[in-house]
Design an enzyme around this catalytic site. Structure first.
Site, PDB file in Angstrom:
ATOM      1  N   GLU A 167      -2.563   1.389   9.785  1.00 41.23           N
ATOM      2  CA  GLU A 167      -1.302   1.473   8.830  1.00 41.23           C
ATOM      3  C   GLU A 167      -1.684   0.455   7.463  1.00 41.23           C
ATOM      4  O   GLU A 167      -1.757  -0.728   7.983  1.00 41.23           O
ATOM      5  CB  GLU A 167      -0.328   1.037   9.647  1.00 41.23           C
ATOM      6  CG  GLU A 167       1.222   0.910   9.057  1.00 41.23           C
ATOM      7  CD  GLU A 167       1.279   2.300   8.211  1.00 41.23           C
ATOM      8  OE1 GLU A 167       1.313   3.472   8.668  1.00 41.23           O
ATOM      9  OE2 GLU A 167       1.619   2.233   7.073  1.00 41.23           O
ATOM     10  N   CYS A 212       4.600  -4.172   3.360  1.00 35.43           N
ATOM     11  CA  CYS A 212       3.668  -2.952   2.720  1.00 35.43           C
ATOM     12  C   CYS A 212       4.841  -1.790   1.888  1.00 35.43           C
ATOM     13  O   CYS A 212       4.359  -0.870   1.369  1.00 35.43           O
ATOM     14  CB  CYS A 212       2.835  -2.154   3.789  1.00 35.43           C
ATOM     15  SG  CYS A 212       3.773  -1.943   5.223  1.00 35.43           S
ATOM     16  N   GLU A 247      -1.861  -3.097  -4.964  1.00 35.10           N
ATOM     17  CA  GLU A 247      -0.818  -3.906  -4.025  1.00 35.10           C
ATOM     18  C   GLU A 247      -1.213  -5.558  -4.441  1.00 35.10           C
ATOM     19  O   GLU A 247      -2.180  -6.058  -4.114  1.00 35.10           O
ATOM     20  CB  GLU A 247      -1.200  -3.470  -2.825  1.00 35.10           C
ATOM     21  CG  GLU A 247       0.079  -4.059  -1.855  1.00 35.10           C
ATOM     22  CD  GLU A 247      -0.423  -3.704  -0.358  1.00 35.10           C
ATOM     23  OE1 GLU A 247      -1.422  -3.656   0.178  1.00 35.10           O
ATOM     24  OE2 GLU A 247       0.648  -3.193   0.277  1.00 35.10           O
TER      25      GLU A 247
HETATM   26  C1  UN1 Z   1       5.843  -3.679   6.872  1.00 38.24           C
HETATM   27  O1  UN1 Z   1       6.001  -3.658   5.634  1.00 38.24           O
HETATM   28  O2  UN1 Z   1       4.799  -4.040   6.977  1.00 38.24           O
HETATM   29  O3  UN1 Z   1      11.063  -0.901   6.717  1.00 38.24           O
HETATM   30  C2  UN1 Z   1       6.841  -3.113   7.875  1.00 38.24           C
HETATM   31  C3  UN1 Z   1      10.783  -2.078   6.488  1.00 38.24           C
HETATM   32  C4  UN1 Z   1      10.595  -2.753   7.804  1.00 38.24           C
HETATM   33  C5  UN1 Z   1       9.132  -2.695   8.230  1.00 38.24           C
HETATM   34  C6  UN1 Z   1       8.061  -2.933   7.317  1.00 38.24           C
HETATM   35  N1  UN1 Z   1      11.415  -2.188   8.955  1.00 38.24           N
HETATM   36  O4  UN1 Z   1      10.442  -2.551   5.336  1.00 38.24           O
END
Ligand code: UN1
Length: 493
Positions: free
Chosen positions: A247, A281, A384
């Site tokens: 991921e 992310c 990023e």
């Molecule tokens: C991440 O950005 O690594 O939807 C996870 C979201 C959070 C999870 C993010 N519930 O931004």
């Protein structure tokens, strides 16, 4: 002092002499030490997880689920303590730190119920007196490598589906947030998880992480982190034909059309761009705005960004905490410089370190930053940054917005803000991301739905939701022929 410890085969060990120093990003002060685990610790942890596998994998799944339900209760009772630890180790603001813990609590309750489902399928056969079905089987020892930005939530996303499916676990958390992972494993034990079922090895990716990925007795690897590291993890796991879930990064876009409620859009953008100081992310790092509202939106967004209160994450009324470490700050500064040098891009606000009171002078803070008049191929619109920096891109209509939105290597989260149903529906199908938000920003995933992305964000798997169960279980197909004779499929039809 923060207690980041190893937990191997039922025994806790503290950091030894060759430890990893841990810092409070809001002050830059040392808060503790994590053990520097390597091959020896990984070997011992995998041995323990292998030894625990026969008993755990044959424990009835509803019983496994009951332990994980209790985990939810334990974490609820320790929520404040865990939240403080999150802020202390990686800096995010109080609401979000408690939200991080809540996400793990949600996952515990969700996955506990899976213990009574773990559904397979039953289906007819093409032949008489024969039925067919699928069963889920545990796989073995799962190696989980987790990041610092969701230091309680992401270990839960990975470990709880793995556990309910009957696997045992070796967790290698980020070296920045080893105390959070330690406390999370303590909660699992308090909930009644047997010794050896979960083991934790602290250390760096290069040492402990690498040893875990390459261990021949670890058939499953789940990794969250950068696309660059994700490629290395995939390559190192490939010769052993492991199950690999990665991921990775994102460059998430929010489309704002001319008919949007701009005050709402600004709220959604601020939350997506500056929540967790932009270190998600899923962060909204590209704002793709239709020509008719571009100038007004920019004006409102600038005001909103300037009004964000930067400071210590656990204090009242703070919107944006520090970033995780000095090298993150340097990376953000590098990208601001790149943005300023890119022909035509305009730094509207932010762009540097804020002046904060002396208690926070040693912290790693960065101002909420807006770049305007960015064009789709600029580096600040493609790469990023993982910090509180967002870039406005002007487009003429929905078609161009979709094209710009999809014009990056990444594909995690996409969003559109418009009142027009047809435009929303068109975007819902056309945005090339694993997650799409209609009338919202790019963050806010819930644990019972699949989480993950396409293109350079992932490798086709999704975590959380029912898809987490798919990844962490092996599917067995069963044919039962009670005809009493030999029936040949495809032939005796
Ligand atoms: C991440 O950005 O690594 O939807 C996870 C979201 C959070 C999870 C993010 N519930 O931004």
């Amino acid at each position: 002092m923060t207690a980041a410890r190893n937990y191997i085969d039922g025994t806790w060990t503290d950091a030894g002499s060759d430890a990893i120093e841990m810092f409070d990003p809001a002050t830059g002060e040392t808060i503790g030490f994590a053990p520097r685990g390597g091959r020896a610790e990984i070997d011992a942890a995998v041995e323990a997880a292998k030894a625990a596998f026969p008993a755990w994998s044959t424990t009835p799944p509803p019983k496994r689920g009951e332990i994980l339900y209790r985990l939810g209760q334990v974490m609820e009772s320790r929520k404040d303590e865990l939240g403080r630890l999150v802020t202390r180790e990686m800096g995010k603001v109080r609401d979000e730190a408690l939200g991080d813990v809540q996400e793990a609590i949600d996952m515990a309750y969700y996955i506990a119920g899976e213990g009574r489902r773990l559904f397979g399928n039953t289906t007819p056969s093409e032949l008489p007196d024969k039925i067919c079905m699928t069963l889920r089987e545990p796989i073995g020892v799962c190696g989980l490598i987790t990041p610092w930005n969701f230091p309680v939530a992401i270990p839960s996303w990975k470990s709880l589906p793995a556990l309910v499916c009957g696997n045992t676990v070796v967790l290698k958390p980020s070296e920045e947030t080893g105390g959070c992972a330690t406390a999370y494993v303590e909660c699992l034990l308090e909930a009644g998880l047997p010794e050896g079922v979960v083991n934790i090895v602290q250390g760096t990716g290069e040492e402990a992480g690498d040893a875990l990925v390459k261990h021949r007795d670890v058939p499953v690897i789940s990794f969250t982190g950068s696309s660059e590291t994700g490629r290395i993890v995939s390559q190192n796991a490939a010769p052993m034909l492991k199950h690999v879930h990665v991921e990775l990064g994102g460059k998430n876009g929010i489309i704002v059309l001319d008919d949007a409620d701009l005050d709402f859009a600004v709220q959604a953008i601020l939350w997506s761009a500056y929540g967790t100081s932009g270190q998600r992310c899923t962060a909204g790092s590209r704002i793709i705005v239709q020509d008719g509202v571009y100038d007004t939106l920019l004006e409102k967004l600038e005001a909103g960004a300037r009004a964000q209160r930067v400071g210590h994450g656990w204090e009242d009324g703070i919107d944006v905490g520090p970033v995780v470490r000095p090298s993150a700050l340097e990376k953000i500064e590098k990208y601001v410089k790149i943005g300023q040098e890119e022909d035509g891009a305009r730094l509207v606000c932010g762009g540097g370190r804020p002046a904060l009171d002396s208690a926070l002078a040693g912290g790693w803070f960065f101002e909420p930053t807006v770049f305007a008049d960015v064009t789709p191929n600029m580096r600040i619109a493609q790469e990023e940054i993982f910090g509180p920096v967002t870039a406005l891109i002007r487009v003429k209509d929905l078609d161009e917005a979709i094209e710009v939105h999809n014009g990056t290597d990444y594909g995690l989260s996409g969003a559109i803000i418009t009142k027009d149903l047809a435009s929303s529906m068109k975007a819902m199908r056309a945005l090339k991301t694993g997650i799409v938000y209609l009338h919202n920003g790019t963050i806010g995933a819930e644990v019972h739905l699949p989480f993950g992305g396409i293109k350079a964000t992932g490798n086709g798997h999704r975590e959380a939701g029912i898809t987490g169960i798919d990844f962490f279980s092996e599917m067995k197909t069963v044919y039962i022929d009670y005809s009493g004779g030999l029936q040949r499929a495809q032939i005796d039809t």
